[in-house]
Design a protein around this motif. Structure first.
Motif, PDB file in Angstrom:
ATOM      1  N   VAL A 295       0.842  -1.201   0.000  1.00 18.84           N
ATOM      2  CA  VAL A 295       0.000   0.000   0.000  1.00 18.84           C
ATOM      3  C   VAL A 295       0.881   1.256   0.000  1.00 18.84           C
ATOM      4  N   ILE A 296       2.088   1.125   0.544  1.00 19.99           N
ATOM      5  CA  ILE A 296       3.077   2.190   0.356  1.00 19.99           C
ATOM      6  C   ILE A 296       4.231   1.564  -0.430  1.00 19.99           C
ATOM      7  N   ARG A 297       4.524   2.146  -1.590  1.00 17.81           N
ATOM      8  CA  ARG A 297       5.495   1.521  -2.503  1.00 17.81           C
ATOM      9  C   ARG A 297       6.334   2.583  -3.213  1.00 17.81           C
ATOM     10  N   ARG A 298       7.136   2.122  -4.172  1.00 13.92           N
ATOM     11  CA  ARG A 298       8.118   2.962  -4.872  1.00 13.92           C
ATOM     12  C   ARG A 298       7.599   4.360  -5.218  1.00 13.92           C
ATOM     13  N   GLU A 299       6.447   4.405  -5.932  1.00 14.32           N
ATOM     14  CA  GLU A 299       5.935   5.703  -6.405  1.00 14.32           C
ATOM     15  C   GLU A 299       5.635   6.653  -5.240  1.00 14.32           C
ATOM     16  N   HIS A 300       5.403   6.088  -4.044  1.00  9.70           N
ATOM     17  CA  HIS A 300       5.139   6.931  -2.872  1.00  9.70           C
ATOM     18  C   HIS A 300       6.441   7.327  -2.187  1.00  9.70           C
ATOM     19  N   PHE A 301       7.379   6.356  -2.064  1.00 10.14           N
ATOM     20  CA  PHE A 301       8.674   6.687  -1.443  1.00 10.14           C
ATOM     21  C   PHE A 301       9.358   7.813  -2.230  1.00 10.14           C
ATOM     22  N   GLU A 302       9.179   7.783  -3.561  1.00  9.54           N
ATOM     23  CA  GLU A 302       9.844   8.783  -4.410  1.00  9.54           C
ATOM     24  C   GLU A 302       9.400  10.205  -4.076  1.00  9.54           C
ATOM     25  N   LEU A 303       8.183  10.335  -3.508  1.00  8.10           N
ATOM     26  CA  LEU A 303       7.640  11.669  -3.223  1.00  8.10           C
ATOM     27  C   LEU A 303       7.864  12.115  -1.776  1.00  8.10           C
ATOM     28  N   MET A 304       8.371  11.213  -0.925  1.00  9.39           N
ATOM     29  CA  MET A 304       8.386  11.509   0.514  1.00  9.39           C
ATOM     30  C   MET A 304       9.473  12.488   0.925  1.00  9.39           C
ATOM     31  N   LEU A 325      11.942  -0.243  -1.125  1.00 10.78           N
ATOM     32  CA  LEU A 325      12.842   0.580  -0.301  1.00 10.78           C
ATOM     33  C   LEU A 325      14.298   0.187  -0.569  1.00 10.78           C
ATOM     34  N   GLU A 326      14.532  -1.131  -0.608  1.00 15.46           N
ATOM     35  CA  GLU A 326      15.890  -1.651  -0.875  1.00 15.46           C
ATOM     36  C   GLU A 326      16.382  -1.127  -2.219  1.00 15.46           C
ATOM     37  N   LEU A 328      15.469   1.386  -4.005  1.00 13.64           N
ATOM     38  CA  LEU A 328      15.624   2.838  -4.136  1.00 13.64           C
ATOM     39  C   LEU A 328      16.806   3.378  -3.341  1.00 13.64           C
ATOM     40  N   SER A 329      17.304   2.569  -2.406  1.00 16.15           N
ATOM     41  CA  SER A 329      18.315   3.141  -1.500  1.00 16.15           C
ATOM     42  C   SER A 329      19.726   2.742  -1.894  1.00 16.15           C
ATOM     43  N   ILE A 330      20.674   3.608  -1.532  1.00  8.85           N
ATOM     44  CA  ILE A 330      22.079   3.255  -1.798  1.00  8.85           C
ATOM     45  C   ILE A 330      22.650   2.474  -0.621  1.00  8.85           C
ATOM     46  N   ARG A 331      22.091   2.702   0.559  1.00 10.38           N
ATOM     47  CA  ARG A 331      22.489   1.888   1.713  1.00 10.38           C
ATOM     48  C   ARG A 331      21.436   2.012   2.788  1.00 10.38           C
ATOM     49  N   ARG A 332      21.553   1.121   3.776  1.00  8.75           N
ATOM     50  CA  ARG A 332      20.644   1.249   4.917  1.00  8.75           C
ATOM     51  C   ARG A 332      21.451   1.042   6.178  1.00  8.75           C
ATOM     52  N   GLU A 333      21.027   1.697   7.234  1.00  9.29           N
ATOM     53  CA  GLU A 333      21.743   1.519   8.507  1.00  9.29           C
ATOM     54  C   GLU A 333      20.765   1.320   9.646  1.00  9.29           C
ATOM     55  N   LYS A 334      21.259   0.633  10.679  1.00 10.31           N
ATOM     56  CA  LYS A 334      20.447   0.404  11.870  1.00 10.31           C
ATOM     57  C   LYS A 334      20.630   1.639  12.742  1.00 10.31           C
ATOM     58  N   THR A 335      19.605   2.470  12.836  1.00 10.71           N
ATOM     59  CA  THR A 335      19.721   3.712  13.596  1.00 10.71           C
ATOM     60  C   THR A 335      19.550   3.455  15.087  1.00 10.71           C
ATOM     61  N   SER A 336      18.664   2.524  15.416  1.00 20.39           N
ATOM     62  CA  SER A 336      18.509   2.094  16.805  1.00 20.39           C
ATOM     63  C   SER A 336      17.884   0.707  16.756  1.00 20.39           C
ATOM     64  N   GLU A 337      17.597   0.158  17.928  1.00 24.77           N
ATOM     65  CA  GLU A 337      17.111  -1.224  17.955  1.00 24.77           C
ATOM     66  C   GLU A 337      15.946  -1.448  16.982  1.00 24.77           C
ATOM     67  N   HIS A 338      15.025  -0.482  16.917  1.00 27.24           N
ATOM     68  CA  HIS A 338      13.822  -0.710  16.122  1.00 27.24           C
ATOM     69  C   HIS A 338      13.757   0.113  14.835  1.00 27.24           C
ATOM     70  N   ILE A 339      14.781   0.928  14.566  1.00 23.42           N
ATOM     71  CA  ILE A 339      14.708   1.805  13.383  1.00 23.42           C
ATOM     72  C   ILE A 339      15.768   1.404  12.360  1.00 23.42           C
ATOM     73  N   THR A 340      15.293   1.118  11.127  1.00 21.87           N
ATOM     74  CA  THR A 340      16.230   0.913  10.020  1.00 21.87           C
ATOM     75  C   THR A 340      16.079   2.119   9.097  1.00 21.87           C
ATOM     76  N   THR A 341      17.184   2.796   8.845  1.00 20.25           N
ATOM     77  CA  THR A 341      17.126   3.985   8.000  1.00 20.25           C
ATOM     78  C   THR A 341      17.603   3.638   6.597  1.00 20.25           C
ATOM     79  N   TYR A 342      16.740   3.916   5.621  1.00 17.59           N
ATOM     80  CA  TYR A 342      17.097   3.709   4.213  1.00 17.59           C
ATOM     81  C   TYR A 342      17.565   5.053   3.660  1.00 17.59           C
ATOM     82  N   ILE A 343      18.780   5.069   3.128  1.00 10.41           N
ATOM     83  CA  ILE A 343      19.295   6.323   2.561  1.00 10.41           C
ATOM     84  C   ILE A 343      19.164   6.236   1.040  1.00 10.41           C
ATOM     85  N   LEU A 344      18.354   7.129   0.492  1.00 12.07           N
ATOM     86  CA  LEU A 344      18.068   7.090  -0.940  1.00 12.07           C
ATOM     87  C   LEU A 344      19.189   7.759  -1.735  1.00 12.07           C
TER      88      LEU A 344
END
Ligand code: NAD
Ligand code: ADE
Length: 438
Positions: A295-304, A325-326, A328-344
């Motif tokens: 329900v949230i996908r590429r075309e939506h991430f592109e606008l966020m 998300l994978e 679209l992103s160049i890398r991802r990092e574990k920001t905290s125990e429950h947060i994964t940050t995708y860097i576009l």
């Protein structure tokens, strides 16, 4: 096979305290337990629980054991198990095969172990045990069934079905799955749709998930909700509960819906109603609660915007596309125990909570015990109903009998010290007469 597989049995004393804490908030289930302990409705029966392994589920497991059952338990999600509670349950004599953060292979194996004990009643949240049994019968070959088959290799599907009297299903997604089996004429045993009972779906879905979803998001991020632009995708039972509570905490809430009636209801309740594409451009926190896929996908991430938070309250981790998300992103990092940050590629950061899994159970403790008192009292009474009525039940999806639904509500009201009004004989006659008003 081992009697149990959990993370660490030495956590049991902490788990025991947590279960006692939950019990103090679950008076209805405790009253049912008291009766079960005298009547032993589950004597010589095996019950499988494929539920989130929480302190509230522990109160249900103890109640079924008190009623004479041998209980086998696996998780309904790889991230929702409370390891201390699992340890305490093992000390109580429950056969638990679950730990927090189990990989998918172990998750499926655990389903296999539980099935191996030939349950007489299956209780599911999301229908993973139910669907496994059906996949075996209809010889559906997939990665999960191959793993599970390995774990249960010593039993046959005929043995399995011979033993099952019936099942219960806890959540909307599970009910959709069993109704789909029923529609195709493939349902192999009767299953009670506990989710559809009014004393479940009017409270657990909106009130329980409403509070616990926001709690999970706040525990994971500590963000201030007041003034925040929050987008809730799905305005059904769960989504509406989340939306009202987010608004109550001062968030500016937008609803995304596909159903015109629900969208209209949201609009008339004063919410902003938009398409996903429009909402994607301005939202700061996105919460999915649809039970649907991508329900949230590429075309939506592109606008966020940079820094948005993405969380899911629906049963499966498919509502927010991790694949997109994978990609679209160049890398991802574990920001905290429950947060994964995708860097576009353009530097924007999108923060996904709990890998897109049920945020209230993965980042928090799930629904408060007081609301699970209703859901799990219904489960206990529905399981008892199966034992008493299985010979009359057809292989269909069965509603919780209205009298059980009402009994649970009446017991809950009493436990809260609340009285309700009773109609006079005159009112009863009047309210049923075509001559009213004359
Ligand atoms: P529901 O059917 O009442 O509501 C789902 C809503 O989503 C519907 O209004 C539907 O029109 C809408 N929807 C479907 N596809 C959509 C799309 N692409 N975009 C926008 N809206 C869309 O179901 P529910 O009882 O609210 O349950 C929702 C999900 O939450 C299910 O997966 C259920 O199993 C799960 N659930 C989770 C918890 C929890 O503890 N996290 C508790 C209860 C239910
Ligand atoms: N589903 C949502 N909250 C829950 C809880 N606290 N225990 C078990 N299942 C749940």
């Amino acid at each position: 096979m081992k009697d149990y597989l959990i993370k660490d049995i030495s956590l049991s004393s902490i788990g025991k305290k947590k279960i006692e804490w939950a019990e103090a908030q679950m008076p209805v289930l405790l009253m049912i337990r008291e009766r079960f302990s005298k009547e032993k409705p589950f004597k010589n029966l095996r019950i499988s629980l494929c539920l989130h392994v929480t302190k509230e589920t522990a109160v249900l497991a103890r109640t079924l054991r008190e009623g004479g059952a041998t209980v086998y338990m696996c998780a309904a999600n790889p991230l929702s198990t409370q390891d201390d509670v699992a340890a305490a349950l093992v000390e109580d004599g429950v056969h638990v095969y679950a730990w927090r953060g189990m990989d998918l292979r172990s998750y499926y194996q655990a389903i296999g172990y539980v099935i191996s004990f030939l349950p007489n009643i299956t209780i599911d949240d999301g229908a993973d045990v139910i669907s496994t049994i059906h996949k075996f019968y209809y010889k559906i070959d997939s990665e999960d069934t191959r793993i599970i088959r390995e774990a249960v290799k010593e039993i046959s599907i005929e043995d399995l079905l011979k033993n099952i009297l019936g099942g219960c299903e806890e959540t909307t997604t599970g009910v959709i799955r069993i109704k789909s089996l029923e529609k195709e004429g493939k349902l192999l045993y009767p299953i009670i749709a506990v989710n559809e009972a009014l004393s479940k779906s009017l409270f657990d879905n909106p009130v329980g998930t409403g509070q616990s979803t926001l709690d999970g998001i706040m525990r994971a991020t500590n963000i201030l909700l007041a003034g925040r632009d929050v987008v809730v995708v799905g305005f059904g039972r769960v989504g509406s509960g989340i939306a009202y509570r987010a608004r109550g905490m001062g968030a500016r809430v937008t609803i995304v819906e596909v159903d015109p009636i629900k969208a209209l209801r949201a609009a008339m309740d004063g919410f902003n109603v938009e398409s996903m594409k429009k909402a994607a451009g301005h939202g700061e926190v996105f919460i999915t609660a649809t039970g649907n896929i991508n329900v949230i996908r590429r075309e939506h991430f592109e606008l966020m915007r940079d820094g948005v938070i993405l969380a899911n309250a629906g049963h499966f981790d498919v509502e927010i596309s991790k694949k997109d998300l994978e990609e679209l992103s160049i890398r991802r990092e574990k920001t905290s125990e429950h947060i994964t940050t995708y860097i576009l590629k353009d530097g924007r950061r999108l923060h996904l909570l709990a890998d897109g899994r049920v945020v209230n159970l993965a980042c928090g403790e799930g629904h408060p015990s007081a609301v699970m008192d209703l859901s799990f009292s219904l489960q206990a009474l529905s399981a008892e109903y199966i034992v008493k009525n299985y010979d009359k039940m057809t292989k269909t999806v069965i509603p919780v009998p209205e009298e059980l639904d009402k009994i649970v509500a009446i017991m809950k009201l009493r436990s809260m010290g609340l009285e309700i009004e009773e109609m006079t004989e005159e009112q009863k006659r009047y309210s049923e007469s075509w001559l009213m008003g004359t």
